[in-house]
Design an enzyme around this catalytic site. Structure first.
Site, short mmCIF file in Angstrom:
data_model
loop_
_atom_site.label_atom_id
_atom_site.label_comp_id
_atom_site.label_asym_id
_atom_site.label_seq_id
_atom_site.Cartn_x
_atom_site.Cartn_y
_atom_site.Cartn_z
N ASN A 189 0.84 -1.21 0.00
CA ASN A 189 0.00 0.00 0.00
C ASN A 189 0.87 1.25 0.00
O ASN A 189 0.54 2.26 -0.63
CB ASN A 189 -0.92 -0.01 1.22
N HIS A 219 11.27 0.92 5.07
CA HIS A 219 10.77 1.59 3.86
C HIS A 219 11.72 2.71 3.48
O HIS A 219 12.05 3.55 4.32
CB HIS A 219 9.39 2.20 4.11
N1 LIG Z 1 -1.38 2.41 4.08
C1 LIG Z 1 -0.54 1.62 4.75
O1 LIG Z 1 0.59 2.01 5.09
C2 LIG Z 1 -0.98 0.24 5.13
C3 LIG Z 1 -2.21 -0.22 4.76
N2 LIG Z 1 -2.64 -1.47 5.13
C4 LIG Z 1 -3.96 -1.89 4.69
O2 LIG Z 1 -4.76 -2.16 5.84
C5 LIG Z 1 -5.44 -3.41 5.66
C6 LIG Z 1 -5.76 -4.01 7.01
O3 LIG Z 1 -4.55 -4.35 7.66
P1 LIG Z 1 -4.54 -5.29 8.96
O4 LIG Z 1 -5.48 -4.76 9.96
O5 LIG Z 1 -3.12 -5.48 9.32
O6 LIG Z 1 -5.14 -6.63 8.33
P2 LIG Z 1 -5.89 -7.82 9.07
O7 LIG Z 1 -5.91 -8.94 8.09
O8 LIG Z 1 -5.30 -8.05 10.42
O9 LIG Z 1 -7.38 -7.28 9.30
C7 LIG Z 1 -8.28 -7.02 8.26
C8 LIG Z 1 -9.68 -6.91 8.84
O10 LIG Z 1 -10.59 -6.46 7.85
C9 LIG Z 1 -11.68 -7.36 7.75
N3 LIG Z 1 -12.16 -7.37 6.37
C10 LIG Z 1 -11.63 -7.99 5.30
N4 LIG Z 1 -12.35 -7.70 4.20
C11 LIG Z 1 -13.36 -6.90 4.59
C12 LIG Z 1 -14.46 -6.29 3.94
N5 LIG Z 1 -14.65 -6.43 2.62
N6 LIG Z 1 -15.31 -5.55 4.68
C13 LIG Z 1 -15.12 -5.38 5.99
N7 LIG Z 1 -14.10 -5.93 6.68
C14 LIG Z 1 -13.23 -6.69 5.99
C15 LIG Z 1 -11.13 -8.68 8.22
O11 LIG Z 1 -12.19 -9.53 8.63
P3 LIG Z 1 -11.96 -11.14 8.72
O12 LIG Z 1 -10.81 -11.34 9.67
O13 LIG Z 1 -13.26 -11.63 9.25
O14 LIG Z 1 -11.62 -11.56 7.33
C16 LIG Z 1 -10.27 -8.21 9.37
O15 LIG Z 1 -11.07 -7.91 10.49
C17 LIG Z 1 -4.48 -4.23 4.78
O16 LIG Z 1 -5.16 -5.23 4.05
C18 LIG Z 1 -3.91 -3.18 3.86
O17 LIG Z 1 -4.73 -3.04 2.71
C19 LIG Z 1 -1.84 -2.27 5.89
C20 LIG Z 1 -0.59 -1.85 6.27
C21 LIG Z 1 -0.04 -0.58 5.90
O1 LIG Z 2 2.82 -1.68 7.13
C1 LIG Z 2 3.77 -1.63 6.36
O2 LIG Z 2 4.96 -1.64 6.73
C2 LIG Z 2 3.55 -1.47 4.90
C3 LIG Z 2 2.53 -2.31 4.32
O3 LIG Z 2 2.18 -3.37 4.82
C4 LIG Z 2 1.95 -1.86 3.07
O4 LIG Z 2 2.53 -0.98 2.43
O5 LIG Z 2 0.91 -2.40 2.69
#
Ligand SMILES: NC(=O)C1=CN([C@@H]2O[C@H](COP(=O)(O)OP(=O)(O)OC[C@H]3O[C@@H](n4cnc5c(N)ncnc54)[C@H](OP(=O)(O)O)[C@@H]3O)[C@@H](O)[C@H]2O)C=CC1
Ligand SMILES: O=C([O-])CC(=O)C(=O)O
Length: 266
Positions: A189, A219
Site C-alpha cells: 500500500n 521503507h
Molecule cells: N497504508 C498503509 O501504510 C498500510 C495499509 N494497510 C492496509 O490495511 C489493511 C488491514 O490491515 P490489517 O489490519 O493489518 O489486516 P488484518 O488482516 O489483520 O485485518 C483485516 C480486517 O478487515 C476485515 N475485512 C476484510 N475484508 C473486509 C471487507 N470487505 N469488509 C469489511 N471488513 C473486511 C477482516 O475480517 P476477517 O478477519 O473476518 O476476514 C479483518 O477484520 C491491509 O489489508 C492493507 O490493505 C496495511 C498496512 C499498511
Molecule cells: O505496514 C507496512 O509496513 C507497509 C505495508 O504493509 C503496506 O505498504 O501495505
C-alpha cells in the site's frame, strides 16, 4: 463527539480501538466486518468498544466519519457507497487505487456526496514533502520495501522459494507501483501512497525485498526534482498481530481521525 464507523477489525482495527479508548472526542459506534467475521469481532470489541455495534455494512444513520482498515475489497464494498451518501472517508488500503478506474470512481463518489476521501500516509513518512515537491516538478521517485521473510507469506514471493529458509536478502519484485500494489495488496500500500503523492502509479519504480537480516519493516523513499532531493528511511516495528503491517499505520489513522476534531491540526 465524532461518531465513527470503522471498517475492519483486524490488526489495525483493534490497535486503533485500543489507542482511542477513552478519547472524549471520538466514538467508534459501528464496526463493519464480513458476515463470517461478526462473532469474532463481537468478542474482540466487547471490552475495547462496548458501545459499538458490529455490522456488515456502514449504518444508514448516525455516522459522521468512516475509517477503512480492512483491505482492498472494502473500498468498493463500503467506501464508495459511503462517499456517495455524503460521509467523509479515511482510507488505509491505498493500494486499492491501483485497480483501473477506482481512483476516478472514488473522486466521482466524493463529488456526488459533496464530501472527501482522505488517503492516509500509513506506514510511510514524507508524503507531505513529496506531494508538495510535485507542484514544482519531480524527476524520479524510487521506493524500496524491505521486510522479514515471514511478512511475505501468502504472497507471490512464495513462488519458487521457501521463505522460511531464506538465507540471503532477495528481491522478490521490481516494477511499477501499480503492479506492486496489485500483486501485494497487504504489503505494498505504501508503494501506491508514495506514487499517488509523487509521480503516479506507473512512473514510480518499486523494489520489494524479503530480508532475513531485518526484524523491522524498512521503507526507503528516494525523490529528486525541482525542489532538490531527499532520501527517507523508516524502520517500522510491525504489529504483533500482523507481521505485514507496521504499527505506524495505526498511529497514522488515529492522527487523521484526531485532526478532524482538533481545533488545530498537524
Ligand atoms: N497504508 C498503509 O501504510 C498500510 C495499509 N494497510 C492496509 O490495511 C489493511 C488491514 O490491515 P490489517 O489490519 O493489518 O489486516 P488484518 O488482516 O489483520 O485485518 C483485516 C480486517 O478487515 C476485515 N475485512 C476484510 N475484508 C473486509 C471487507 N470487505 N469488509 C469489511 N471488513 C473486511 C477482516 O475480517 P476477517 O478477519 O473476518 O476476514 C479483518 O477484520 C491491509 O489489508 C492493507 O490493505 C496495511 C498496512 C499498511
Ligand atoms: O505496514 C507496512 O509496513 C507497509 C505495508 O504493509 C503496506 O505498504 O501495505
Amino acid at each position: 463527539m465524532m461518531r465513527v464507523a470503522l471498517i475492519g477489525c483486524g490488526a489495525i482495527g483493534t490497535s486503533m480501538l485500543e489507542l482511542i479508548q477513552g478519547d472524549a472526542t471520538l466514538a467508534v459506534v459501528a464496526i463493519v466486518v464480513p458476515d463470517f467475521g461478526v462473532a469474532a469481532a463481537r468478542a474482540a470489541v466487547a471490552t475495547l468498544a462496548p458501545g459499538a455495534e458490529v455490522v456488515t455494512s456502514v449504518p444508514a444513520a448516525g455516522i459522521d466519519l468512516v475509517v477503512e482498515a480492512a483491505g482492498h475489497a472494502a473500498i468498493e464494498a463500503h467506501v464508495l457507497p459511503a462517499l456517495k451518501r455524503g460521509l467523509p472517508c479515511i482510507v488505509a488500503s491505498v493500494g486499492a487505487l491501483s485497480a483501473a478506474g477506482l481512483a476516478e470512481q472514488l473522486e466521482q463518489a466524493a463529488q456526488a456526496g459533496q464530501t472527501q476521501v482522505q488517503l492516509i500516509a500509513g506506514a510511510i513518512g514524507a508524503i507531505d514533502a513529496l506531494a508538495a515537491a510535485r507542484a514544482g516538478g519531480l524527476d524520479a521517485v524510487r521506493y524500496t520495501g524491505r521486510k522479514p521473510p515471514q511478512a511475505w507469506t501468502g504472497t507471490p514471493a512464495e513462488q519458487g522459494r521457501d521463505l522460511a529458509t531464506l538465507a540471503l536478502e532477495t528481491v522478490i519484485f521490481e516494477g511499477s507501483a501499480r503492479e506492486a500494489a496489485s500483486l501485494y495488496p497487504k504489503n505494498a500500500n505504501v508503494a501506491a501512497t508514495v506514487s499517488l503523492a509523487g509521480l503516479g502509479l506507473d512512473r514510480t519504480r518499486v523494489r520489494l525485498i524479503a530480508d532475513p537480516g531485518v526484524t523491522e519493516n524498512v521503507h526507503v523513499v528516494e525523490a529528486e526534482g525541482a525542489f532538490g532531493s531527499f532520501e527517507l528511511t523508516m524502520r517500522n516495528k510491525a504489529l504483533a498481530a500482523n507481521p505485514k503491517t507496521s504499527a505506524l499505520t495505526v498511529y497514522s489513522a488515529v492522527r487523521a481521525m484526531r485532526n478532524r476534531v482538533a481545533p488545530m491540526a498537524i
